[in-house]
Design a protein around this motif. Structure first.
Motif, PDB file in Angstrom:
ATOM      1  N   LEU A 290       0.826  -1.207   0.000  1.00 31.79           N
ATOM      2  CA  LEU A 290       0.000   0.000   0.000  1.00 31.79           C
ATOM      3  C   LEU A 290       0.859   1.256   0.000  1.00 31.79           C
ATOM      4  CD1 LEU A 290      -2.802   1.215   0.026  1.00 31.79           C
ATOM      5  CD2 LEU A 290      -2.818   1.039   2.532  1.00 31.79           C
ATOM      6  N   ALA A 291       2.016   1.189   0.661  1.00 30.57           N
ATOM      7  CA  ALA A 291       2.900   2.358   0.712  1.00 30.57           C
ATOM      8  C   ALA A 291       3.381   2.762  -0.669  1.00 30.57           C
ATOM      9  CB  ALA A 291       4.091   2.068   1.621  1.00 30.57           C
ATOM     10  N   ILE A 292       3.641   1.778  -1.551  1.00 32.10           N
ATOM     11  CA  ILE A 292       4.223   2.087  -2.859  1.00 32.10           C
ATOM     12  C   ILE A 292       3.196   2.035  -3.982  1.00 32.10           C
ATOM     13  CG2 ILE A 292       6.468   1.202  -2.117  1.00 32.10           C
ATOM     14  CD1 ILE A 292       5.946  -1.280  -3.857  1.00 32.10           C
ATOM     15  N   ASP A 293       1.922   1.795  -3.664  1.00 34.63           N
ATOM     16  CA  ASP A 293       0.917   1.738  -4.722  1.00 34.63           C
ATOM     17  C   ASP A 293       0.588   3.138  -5.239  1.00 34.63           C
ATOM     18  OD1 ASP A 293      -1.256   0.331  -6.300  1.00 34.63           O
ATOM     19  OD2 ASP A 293      -2.408   1.807  -5.174  1.00 34.63           O
ATOM     20  N   GLY A 294       0.415   3.254  -6.545  1.00 37.16           N
ATOM     21  CA  GLY A 294       0.216   4.560  -7.162  1.00 37.16           C
ATOM     22  C   GLY A 294      -1.068   5.248  -6.755  1.00 37.16           C
ATOM     23  N   LEU A 295      -2.164   4.506  -6.699  1.00 38.03           N
ATOM     24  CA  LEU A 295      -3.426   5.139  -6.326  1.00 38.03           C
ATOM     25  C   LEU A 295      -3.367   5.625  -4.886  1.00 38.03           C
ATOM     26  CD1 LEU A 295      -6.181   5.910  -7.365  1.00 38.03           C
ATOM     27  CD2 LEU A 295      -7.036   3.661  -6.693  1.00 38.03           C
ATOM     28  N   GLY A 296      -2.740   4.823  -4.007  1.00 37.01           N
ATOM     29  CA  GLY A 296      -2.580   5.264  -2.628  1.00 37.01           C
ATOM     30  C   GLY A 296      -1.737   6.515  -2.527  1.00 37.01           C
ATOM     31  N   ILE A 297      -0.676   6.606  -3.337  1.00 32.30           N
ATOM     32  CA  ILE A 297       0.189   7.780  -3.314  1.00 32.30           C
ATOM     33  C   ILE A 297      -0.547   9.005  -3.844  1.00 32.30           C
ATOM     34  CG2 ILE A 297       2.253   8.789  -4.362  1.00 32.30           C
ATOM     35  CD1 ILE A 297       3.505   5.971  -4.244  1.00 32.30           C
ATOM     36  N   VAL A 298      -1.187   8.858  -4.997  1.00 33.51           N
ATOM     37  CA  VAL A 298      -1.842  10.005  -5.636  1.00 33.51           C
ATOM     38  C   VAL A 298      -2.969  10.546  -4.761  1.00 33.51           C
ATOM     39  CG1 VAL A 298      -3.289  10.698  -7.589  1.00 33.51           C
ATOM     40  CG2 VAL A 298      -1.222   9.352  -7.981  1.00 33.51           C
ATOM     41  N   MET A 299      -3.803   9.654  -4.223  1.00 33.70           N
ATOM     42  CA  MET A 299      -4.944  10.115  -3.437  1.00 33.70           C
ATOM     43  C   MET A 299      -4.545  10.626  -2.057  1.00 33.70           C
ATOM     44  SD  MET A 299      -7.122   9.899  -5.715  1.00 33.70           S
ATOM     45  CE  MET A 299      -8.502  10.505  -4.750  1.00 33.70           C
ATOM     46  N   SER A 300      -3.276  10.429  -1.694  1.00 26.85           N
ATOM     47  CA  SER A 300      -2.755  11.031  -0.468  1.00 26.85           C
ATOM     48  C   SER A 300      -2.084  12.374  -0.740  1.00 26.85           C
ATOM     49  CB  SER A 300      -1.734  10.093   0.193  1.00 26.85           C
ATOM     50  OG  SER A 300      -2.322   8.873   0.556  1.00 26.85           O
ATOM     51  N   ARG A 301      -1.868  12.697  -1.999  1.00 25.75           N
ATOM     52  CA  ARG A 301      -1.163  13.924  -2.366  1.00 25.75           C
ATOM     53  C   ARG A 301      -2.092  14.938  -3.027  1.00 25.75           C
ATOM     54  NH1 ARG A 301       4.445  13.718  -2.894  1.00 25.75           N
ATOM     55  NH2 ARG A 301       4.296  15.144  -4.669  1.00 25.75           N
ATOM     56  N   ILE A 302      -3.380  14.795  -2.793  1.00 25.53           N
ATOM     57  CA  ILE A 302      -4.357  15.719  -3.361  1.00 25.53           C
ATOM     58  C   ILE A 302      -5.454  15.947  -2.326  1.00 25.53           C
ATOM     59  CG2 ILE A 302      -5.592  13.818  -4.478  1.00 25.53           C
ATOM     60  CD1 ILE A 302      -6.309  15.805  -6.726  1.00 25.53           C
ATOM     61  N   ALA A 303      -5.950  17.162  -2.276  1.00 27.25           N
ATOM     62  CA  ALA A 303      -6.939  17.525  -1.257  1.00 27.25           C
ATOM     63  C   ALA A 303      -8.344  17.118  -1.698  1.00 27.25           C
ATOM     64  CB  ALA A 303      -6.875  19.017  -0.964  1.00 27.25           C
TER      65      ALA A 303
ATOM     66  N   LEU B 219       9.963  -2.414  -8.635  1.00 27.75           N
ATOM     67  CA  LEU B 219      10.521  -1.798  -9.836  1.00 27.75           C
ATOM     68  C   LEU B 219       9.448  -1.083 -10.651  1.00 27.75           C
ATOM     69  CD1 LEU B 219      12.999  -4.599 -10.989  1.00 27.75           C
ATOM     70  CD2 LEU B 219      13.544  -2.461  -9.806  1.00 27.75           C
ATOM     71  N   VAL B 220       8.261  -1.677 -10.738  1.00 25.50           N
ATOM     72  CA  VAL B 220       7.170  -1.046 -11.474  1.00 25.50           C
ATOM     73  C   VAL B 220       6.736   0.244 -10.777  1.00 25.50           C
ATOM     74  CG1 VAL B 220       4.755  -1.312 -12.176  1.00 25.50           C
ATOM     75  CG2 VAL B 220       6.365  -3.175 -12.565  1.00 25.50           C
ATOM     76  N   SER B 221       6.688   0.234  -9.456  1.00 25.88           N
ATOM     77  CA  SER B 221       6.333   1.464  -8.731  1.00 25.88           C
ATOM     78  C   SER B 221       7.377   2.556  -8.965  1.00 25.88           C
ATOM     79  CB  SER B 221       6.193   1.178  -7.231  1.00 25.88           C
ATOM     80  OG  SER B 221       4.945   0.592  -6.938  1.00 25.88           O
ATOM     81  N   ALA B 222       8.650   2.169  -8.966  1.00 26.77           N
ATOM     82  CA  ALA B 222       9.695   3.158  -9.241  1.00 26.77           C
ATOM     83  C   ALA B 222       9.545   3.732 -10.651  1.00 26.77           C
ATOM     84  CB  ALA B 222      11.065   2.514  -9.071  1.00 26.77           C
ATOM     85  N   PHE B 223       9.152   2.880 -11.601  1.00 25.36           N
ATOM     86  CA  PHE B 223       8.952   3.315 -12.979  1.00 25.36           C
ATOM     87  C   PHE B 223       7.792   4.302 -13.089  1.00 25.36           C
ATOM     88  CE2 PHE B 223       6.749   2.389 -17.075  1.00 25.36           C
ATOM     89  CZ  PHE B 223       7.692   2.935 -17.929  1.00 25.36           C
ATOM     90  N   PHE B 224       6.708   4.046 -12.346  1.00 22.87           N
ATOM     91  CA  PHE B 224       5.514   4.879 -12.446  1.00 22.87           C
ATOM     92  C   PHE B 224       5.552   6.106 -11.539  1.00 22.87           C
ATOM     93  CE2 PHE B 224       3.530   1.380 -14.694  1.00 22.87           C
ATOM     94  CZ  PHE B 224       2.558   1.991 -15.464  1.00 22.87           C
TER      95      PHE B 224
END
Length: 523
Positions: free
Chosen positions: A166-179, A494-499
């Motif tokens: 969950l820490a490295i998942d893209g949707l989790g990251i994006v939705m934590s970085r937007i209000a 590796l895929v998370s680092a790529f995205f």
């Protein structure tokens, strides 16, 4: 919470089993790992969510609603209207476009109050301030999924894997970085789910103990007791109700989780009474314990939800506040209007994605696009923030959920019910996904699935644990399974680092961005 017992490696142990046994074999070492593992995944999540949080320094996507609503809530106690040009003025710290006239909003206020905390701390012109509270809750959500996975698997290794995914998942990251509201919604739903599981662990042994005590106290010639005890002392159920009430005070979809998790509590009560050999166990759970559980869970939820509306209730300027002299009746009328809006919401949108598409990941949402940034080393650059999750985590989670569903159905057919570890993720998906299938005409988006992601990850982790093999499996089976899990996790990282650049709005060459669009609908 019951911690896992120290691991004893099989006679012929794999390298990973020896490492796990080494970590758990010494009490001091086990205690240190018990703190370091959740701390590591939480700090990893925080680093990925908080780094360069202020970028882009402009209002993205639906921040146009929630940032302004949050600041007017903080200053007025209710959501106020804003004049023209507010989106351009607010990043400069200019809130002069804020008006005192109440604005018609269709979501409860708690999520906006949470966003307002960061704005109050850092000022209305700070884009990092808009997103700070959401980023913190997103990081804490990783800690909560760690605790749930530890509860289910009794393995710190797989709990760490769950938190790390969950820490490295893209949707989790994006939705934590937007209000937006969905990150806070996810946190409260997952926390409420943890409390429901803790209630089950506490109440089921208590039921067994009281049932046994009743039998011992009965005289041999006393009539058989057809019902069991009613449990009122369930503090975790009260906590779950309050937390899920907070979820509903962020977005009404939290009500689905309240209903499903409440039903889950009743079902587990019924099954526990059957195991305790209570003759009328179905009616005992539904008609006697059920109303008590309803009161303990729904009562705190209603109080929490109502408290979230305090600003609107105690100030005169909120939208439609004067609809009735009784503020509670006025609030009820407002809710009728909000309900009408939600059930009638059906307007075309370029990024709309009905729920049947979600498992296939056909149409992620482009949150922000800058078509002419600088600093990528070429003449043709692009910077985007897209809500596409890590595809390996997403599709792996969907496949794992289908596998657990198959196990559940097969267990019913063969009358060999599977354990909680194999069903709990499905309960979460019923609460967070199935209701959206019932509104096919409503305009909804792929990023709503952020609430599903933790439960998909739980399903994935349970499946990976089975793939890794049981201690009773042959050595070659465990070795092959554990190597497969390790290779999968390495590729996921590796895929998370790529995205990561397209999750954070980093300027990249246009051809590189095109490589990230694995399906036509991702553009």
């Amino acid at each position: 919470m019951t911690l896992p017992a120290p691991l004893t490696p099989p006679a012929a142990a794999t390298r990973w089993e020896r490492l796990a046994a080494w970590g758990a074999g010494n009490p001091a070492r086990a205690r240190a790992l018990g703190w370091l593992a959740p701390l590591f995944v939480t700090l990893l999540a925080a680093a990925l969510r908080l780094t360069n949080l202020a970028h882009p320094h402009e209002i993205m996507f639906d921040e146009t609603y929630y940032v302004k609503d949050a600041w007017s809530l903080w200053n007025l106690g209710y959501e106020g209207k804003w004049g023209d040009g507010a989106d351009e003025q607010l990043p400069r710290g200019d809130d002069s476009a804020m008006q005192t006239t109440g604005s018609y909003v269709v979501h409860p206020p708690l999520g906006k109050w949470i966003i307002a905390l960061g704005m109050a701390l850092m000022g209305p012109g700070s884009s990092a301030g808009w997103r700070l509270a959401t980023a913190i809750l997103g990081s804490l959500t990783v800690l909560v999924i760690y605790l749930i996975a530890l509860h289910l698997t009794r393995s710190r290794v797989f709990a760490t894997i769950a938190g790390g995914l969950l820490a490295i998942d893209g949707l989790g990251i994006v939705m934590s970085r937007i209000a937006l509201l969905d990150g806070a919604l996810t946190f409260f739903i997952l926390l409420g789910f943890l409390f429901v599981l803790l209630d089950r662990d506490r109440s089921l042994p208590l039921l067994d103990a009281r049932t046994t005590a009743q039998r011992r106290s009965d005289a041999e010639d006393a009539p058989l007791r057809l019902v069991g005890p009613v449990l009122w002392s369930r503090p975790w159920l009260i906590a779950a109700g309050a937390t899920l009430g907070a979820a509903s005070a962020v977005k009404w979809s939290g009500l689905y989780a309240l209903a499903v998790f409440g039903l889950y509590a009743v079902i587990t009560d019924a099954l526990a009474r059957r195991r305790a050999r209570i003759p009328l166990w179905p009616s005992d759970a539904v008609l006697r314990q059920g109303p008590v559980s309803f009161l303990l869970m729904v009562g705190p939820a209603m109080i929490t939800y109502l408290v979230s509306w305090t600003g609107w209730l105690v100030t005169p300027g909120g939208y439609d506040r004067g609809a009735d002299a009784n503020p509670l009746i006025a609030l009820w009328k407002y809710h009728e209007s909000m309900y009408g809006f939600h059930i009638g919401l059906s307007s075309p949108h370029a990024y709309a994605s009905p729920a049947w598409q979600w498992p296939l990941l056909l149409r992620p949402t482009a949150i922000w696009v800058d078509s002419d940034p600088v600093g990528c080393g070429t003449d043709h650059c692009i910077a985007v923030v897209t809500s596409v999750p890590n595809p390996l985590i997403w599709y792996g989670g969907v496949a794992a959920a289908l596998y657990l569903l198959y196990r559940f159905v097969r267990g019913l057919i063969e009358r060999r019910p599977v354990g909680p570890m194999h069903t709990i993720a499905l309960v979460g998906l019923i609460a967070t996904y199935v209701p959206w299938l019932l509104v096919p005409s409503r305009t909804i988006f792929q990023f709503y699935t952020i609430v599903m992601v933790p439960f998909l990850i739980l399903a994935l982790v349970v499946t990976l644990r089975e793939l890794a093999g049981r201690p009773s499996d042959p050595l070659h089976r465990r070795t092959a399974g554990q190597r497969t899990v390790a290779v999968y996790l390495v590729v996921v990282v590796l895929v998370s680092a790529f995205f990561y650049p397209v999750w954070t709005g980093t300027s990249v060459p246009y051809p590189l961005w095109l490589i990230h669009n694995w399906l036509p609908g991702w553009i």
